[in-house]
Design a protein around this motif. Structure first.
Motif, PDB file in Angstrom:
ATOM      1  N   HIS A  56      -0.280  -1.388   5.920  1.00 19.91           N
ATOM      2  CA  HIS A  56      -0.276  -0.205   5.043  1.00 19.91           C
ATOM      3  C   HIS A  56      -0.784   0.997   5.818  1.00 19.91           C
ATOM      4  N   HIS A  58      -3.237   3.273   5.619  1.00 20.67           N
ATOM      5  CA  HIS A  58      -4.598   3.828   5.720  1.00 20.67           C
ATOM      6  C   HIS A  58      -5.045   3.993   7.173  1.00 20.67           C
ATOM      7  N   ASP A  60      -7.715   3.441   8.705  1.00 14.27           N
ATOM      8  CA  ASP A  60      -8.442   2.335   9.344  1.00 14.27           C
ATOM      9  C   ASP A  60      -7.517   1.159   9.681  1.00 14.27           C
ATOM     10  N   HIS A  61      -6.200   1.336   9.514  1.00 16.79           N
ATOM     11  CA  HIS A  61      -5.230   0.306   9.899  1.00 16.79           C
ATOM     12  C   HIS A  61      -4.178   0.826  10.888  1.00 16.79           C
ATOM     13  N   HIS A 114      -3.206  -1.863  -3.703  1.00 17.33           N
ATOM     14  CA  HIS A 114      -4.173  -1.087  -2.901  1.00 17.33           C
ATOM     15  C   HIS A 114      -3.501   0.213  -2.453  1.00 17.33           C
ATOM     16  N   ASP A 133      -5.503  -5.557   3.057  1.00 16.29           N
ATOM     17  CA  ASP A 133      -6.371  -5.059   1.979  1.00 16.29           C
ATOM     18  C   ASP A 133      -5.842  -5.406   0.590  1.00 16.29           C
TER      19      ASP A 133
HETATM   20 ZN    ZN Z   1      -6.750   0.111   3.110  1.00 17.63          ZN
END
Ligand code: ZN
Ligand code: FE
Length: 255
Positions: A56, A58, A60-61, A114, A133
């Protein structure tokens, strides 16, 4: 032949994943939370990744996408629905797609909730799922974009995988998830035992992941919306599944 998986911490509580098919030596990454620890894992194992699977959009990914692509010429694969937000993406996938990664068959599972485009990657023969997540050990992702109905549908798909399936997640949240889980499922013996084991692992500085689908079915309240004891604790014996899930999610958000 099993997949070889190197799991390591990135940022404060993200997991990095570097994996390899031992039969052909081909390697890949799942998500790119932070360049430094990923480069260290590549160095440590000697596995050079050719593919980066993104779950996904985000930050932090996907933070290290471009830096890693430049260094290794990675092919970046991610969800069609989030392609505009995934730096360097080369190939897009949707739920139900079958793709080859490192020569292995991978089924893409659509797991929104999410985020709206979140996907999970299921290595069928190897019995491993990378759920990021969507599903955590003893928890699930916050509903930042999707609805409880979407998340129940996503979690139901993951729950239907064979119980021995290994589950890798995006974050080390298990200890706080366990504390919350005990508030809605206080008499679950397996959960109590697991919470102790999680405390022991964390005290020793060890990860609590991977988990298995079977273990989550027995102890994770976010997969147990039909459980009579949990429903009784919530005072929701006759409520529908989504309402029970939504109440558990709401309580966790305020925990
Ligand atoms: Zn996430
Ligand atoms: Fe995350």
């Amino acid at each position: 032949m099993a997949l070889e998986i190197e799991q390591f911490m990135c940022r404060s509580d993200n997991f990095g994943i570097l994996a390899r098919n031992p039969e052909n030596g081909e390697a890949f990454l799942v998500d790119a939370p932070e360049e430094g620890p990923i480069l260290a894992a590549i160095e440590r194992t000697g596995w050079t990744p050719a593919t980066l699977l993104i779950t996904h959009h985000h930050g932090d990914h996907v933070e290290a996408n471009l830096a890693l692509k430049e260094k290794f010429g990675l092919t970046i694969i991610g969800p069609e629905a989030e392609k505009a937000k995934i730096p360097g993406i080369d190939l897009t996938v949707r739920g139900g797609d079958m793709i080859k990664v490192a020569g292995l068959n991978v089924r893409v599972i659509d797991t929104p909730g999410h985020t709206l485009g979140h996907v999970s990657y299921h290595f069928q023969k190897e019995q491993v799922v990378f759920a990021a997540d969507t599903l955590f050990a003893l928890g699930c992702g916050r509903l930042l974009e999707g609805t409880p109905t979407q998340m129940v549908s996503s979690l139901t798909k993951l729950a239907a995988l064979p119980p021995e399936t290994q589950v890798y997640c995006g974050h080390e949240y298990t200890q706080s998830n366990a504390r919350f889980a005990l508030t809605v499922d206080p008499d679950n013996k397996q959960l109590k035992a697991r919470a102790k084991e999680v405390d022991r692992l964390r005290k020793a500085g060890k990860p609590t992941l991977p988990t298995t689908i079977g273990q989550e079915l027995a102890t994770n309240p976010f997969l147990r919306w039909t459980d009579p004891a949990i429903r009784a604790t919530l005072g929701m014996e006759g409520a529908d599944d989504v309402a029970v899930f939504a109440e558990i999610r709401k309580r966790k958000d305020n925990f």
